[in-house]
Design an enzyme around this catalytic site. Structure first.
Site: not given
Lengths: 340, 340, 340, 340
Positions: D151-153, D156
């Protein structure tokens, strides 16, 4: 009938323009004089067609005896065209002043020197200035001749923190992740503030305890009995003109549930027209505060503490709106006058 | 294996950055040197982390014999750090040049003087420069040593106008309502270009025939046989970083229906990889062109004429992308190389 | 003391919210009832914390005898929850109405049918409705029981066109390139209106004479004696919430210079508080009109005609602000009340 | 010559479109088939003019034997048109799959059920799926047939957290304040995602441990030996299309200075092309990562810990770019191919 006469000093910046807009709506005061440095000689309605036709005057050329109160919307600092000396000159003329810069907020020369990097030149005035956070300082503001209007970040953060401090609930860890609209950076030509640099961007510009507003928040917390100060304050700009959201991650002395946190805040702000505590489960967002004088708060329990989200419009509650609120107190108007 | 060596002159502006980004993707050329004025001494990856690690050099300190082609991404003008003299110095070293400024587009000293307000100092070079609108000038570009890369507005407008001119269809009334993203204003610190001034704004900044690009468009139309020029050109900035939409309201010599207009354009651009004519009933919009080297056209019959909508990315097809397209022609690569 | 009682029908849309905001500032009227369909049962301050605490009622459950005037902020159309029947029901109760939809603007059943594609079901009411363009229709509005509030594009365009029509200066070619903020698309969930679709975009959505507002503009122009109608109207959405800029490219019967055009418009609007004609050389831009009830005009001579730029806030002068202006006329308040 | 054949399943969403864009630039693979549900029957270039001309097929009608690898860009869930069954069907055909949804990330049925609220129907496949965080899992990805793209979160956050976990430096308090561009909300019609709702807004939509990505981050941290999980994760949307900034406020087991934190991270990521650790004193911002496959990190010591800022493009490193990076590993290409 309007019976108060007001001057705005600093007509072309964003806070000056917002003050003028709000004074136009006010039933009790008239915009008597407008003063500008770069814009002197222009007509006010050249800055914005909706403004009234008024000449913008250079600073000294105003018959101050006709002015009841001045709003100074200038950069902080001791130079000509900055706030420190301008405020002193106005007070010497007997004009009541609300200063929207940071020059009169820090109350002691030493604290001012620490955070602003140069000496304050009007120490007596600095000590006399009343901190204009109306919800917590109303009585003093009513009697003040000089009000230091709070900074935008301190307004959003102190309204979230002081209920906890008053109840002895705040423990020693305050992390604040703060997002501000670009008007907070002022109307000065810097590459970093260009549209093309900030569109589609989020940009942090500090971390830890570097921002001047940390000093301002710490000072006020200390006056209410919390002396350990902020742990980390992260100011960031987001791609919008006006509005601010501060997320405060707080350790607390008690581990309360959502309902209990609500009660602390609802009781504190029950009679405050400009602070709204959202129902459990809702989130404060910038949109709910923009173009209003509200501080919108939401509370979210986390392990050993609480997350408070605090949204304001940095130009209204964080600057011009709060200044009008203070003016209303100083001149005896209804506190909400002109602010709907 | 990459066998071309390229230099980018002007590393920190928006077109310079875009050229660097596109060269990184190119399979045939290497970014050999990067030159900057204000940024000299920095590393290129300090400007943007995705850029390669390369020292930014001051202008003269480059071993030009190792460079096959230079892209000059500088403001127009005769001063140091501007394009006119820089291009001449590069040509004197035998380096092929694609100039992204306006200095070499207007072909005669008199025309240049008219639109730029000062004399051109390299008349021979000016006359030799080839106008880099590849779809209409491909053969000349292939053999050129100096290409004047078209302006952003002229690119979008000429690709819409030239099919009509070639068929003798254009009558004497050209009204152009043009909207540009803010990167077209360049990366220089001006109050009018601040985020807070342009967010939530649309701002016209010209009317009639005042913009320099009117001269550029007129000149090219004249070369294809249409001599009466533009009636009215309205440049406007809109609140976005990159992208451009020009609406051209045209009187025509024949009153064709939608299908007939489609045929004129589809036939003209049938084999062009970078011009897309949308089906009848669709509208060109900025989003469909952004981050591509496309010019997207849509055609809409109006009484006595046609409305053409033309969308490009001002930084790609309107600047850096078109420059790479021209470089591909000049160095013998596939015209689409690096541009997907 | 507030002595007028107002109801807003349609509380959750953008124009309804704007009406509520403006009524809060008004010294003469109170927001007595708020009616919503989807939002019925909620409290009004759940929609926006700055709104007063009021229950949102379903449509019929309002004691209409206590209401002096209703602002209907609904989609046009004959269905329940749309404007046509709602307005008729309110009039049947004797309530004065300002309708912000398009349902009562076109004055004859045939014209309505042409542009809206279905029959009007209240022909008598349709004919009685007064078109609420205050600057041109003030006397009639003062005596009206039903005002059809003009559309946003027609407001911006008619204020630019009618001075020319009145002086017989307009010739038979009207090209309008119009840019609207996204609030004009309403608060309904469509993919094309998502943030990610419209950020960084400009999107035309019509050409020629397809938009309903062409019918509205033509009708009013005809009433003032100009019968040939609009040549081409190009509506476009731009990436901002509120604001509108219309560029009108006009052929005229006389070729006047800039000063002469100024005089035509300055004389026409000399006493109008909500129309500002900018000095020669300035350009109307969206920012100068946003969050005001102004129409800001600038005039630019072009060959055989004039380009007029007309900026309004589509939610204020183009909808809710103009409605309050009309309400002030209908209820006998100062025309500017609540609109500063 | 391109020798890999790739299919993209889910052509019209933002991640699907981004995959297609990146595959166009790739020198080793061809876009062989494009599959869509709502868009089946259309041509791919109707979605975006820069895309190649390819028919969009309905799901089952693809000769899968000609496809080496499929990128599934669908919503998570067990229904038709969602990811869970689609991935299983593709694996049953022997096609390698990179799944960009959350359906195959959580590795055990119980964990999946906890965070997604329904049972997983392909438990064996779920356990076989390799988590596609290339910087930490490269060897496994090279041999995988099914990669669950992070996932994106989580991308990061994990790139910021894992260096600390590996060195045993992370203590039990992780507060993450995360801002995402609106493309993270997907391309579905919801009122909250309208342009007019999100322009000029910042909107939190979670607090504490409510977001599914908390489960994903916790799981991976646990695999590297940190078992106490995230304290508070605050997801927020900001008014931009693509980009993400996560501020991680971390308690650590040692109180290191800035230089020491730099060394931990620089040593970890010294050879990683897609992770950039900024020099001391600089701040990661969204702009530095947008339209790149980079994760940009900056480190800021705070009392008893460190603040890490982590910026990515949610559509590139947070979705499609990372998928291509994984594809390069799975198919034996250079890891950076197509990602400059």
């Amino acid at each position: 009938m309007k019976n108060g006469n007001v001057a705005v000093i600093g007509a072309s910046g964003y806070t000056g323009q917002e003050c003028i807009k709000l004074i136009q709506r006010h039933r009790g005061v008239s915009l008597r004089y407008v003063v500008g440095n770069q814009s002197a000689g222009q007509n006010l309605n050249a800055i914005r067609p909706a403004f009234p036709s008024l000449p913008i005057l250079p600073f000294p050329e105003v018959p101050w005896s006709q002015v009841d109160l001045a709003l100074t919307c200038l950069p902080h600092g001791p130079a000509e065209g900055e706030s420190m000396q301008t405020v002193a000159a106005l007070r010497a003329q007997g004009v009541k002043v609300i200063d929207l810069s940071g020059d009169y907020r820090l109350q002691t020369p030493a604290t001012y020197q620490t955070w602003y990097g140069h000496a304050h030149q009007h120490e007596t005035l600095l000590k006399q200035a009343v901190y204009g956070l109306a919800e917590w300082n109303r009585t003093q503001i009513r009697q003040a001749d000089l009000v230091a209007n709070p900074g935008c970040y301190p307004t959003a953060c102190l309204l979230a923190l002081l209920p906890l401090v008053r109840h002895g609930l705040l423990a020693e860890s305050i992390i604040i992740d703060a997002k501000s609209g670009m008007s907070g950076a002022g109307r000065s030509a810097k590459i970093g503030n260009l549209f093309s640099e900030m569109a589609d961007n989020v940009r942090p510009y500090g971390a830890g305890r570097s921002h001047r507003h940390v000093g301002e928040i710490d000072l006020v917390l200390g006056q209410y009995g919390f002396s350990s100060g902020i742990t980390c304050f992260t100011p960031q700009v987001v791609p919008l003109h006006r509005g601010m959201l501060c997320n405060l991650y707080l350790k607390t002395r008690k581990d309360l549930n959502a309902q209990a946190w609500q009660e602390v805040f609802q009781e504190t702000y029950a009679n405050e027209p400009f602070v709204k505590v959202l129902p459990i489960g809702q989130f404060a967002e910038i949109k709910s505060a923009v173009e209003t004088n509200l501080c919108v708060l939401s509370l979210h329990p986390i392990p050993d503490g609480v997350l408070i989200m605090s949204a304001i419009d940095n130009l209204t509650k964080g600057a011009a709106g709060q200044a009008i609120q203070n003016m209303n107190l100083m001149l005896g108007f209804d506190e909400q006058e002109g602010l709907l």
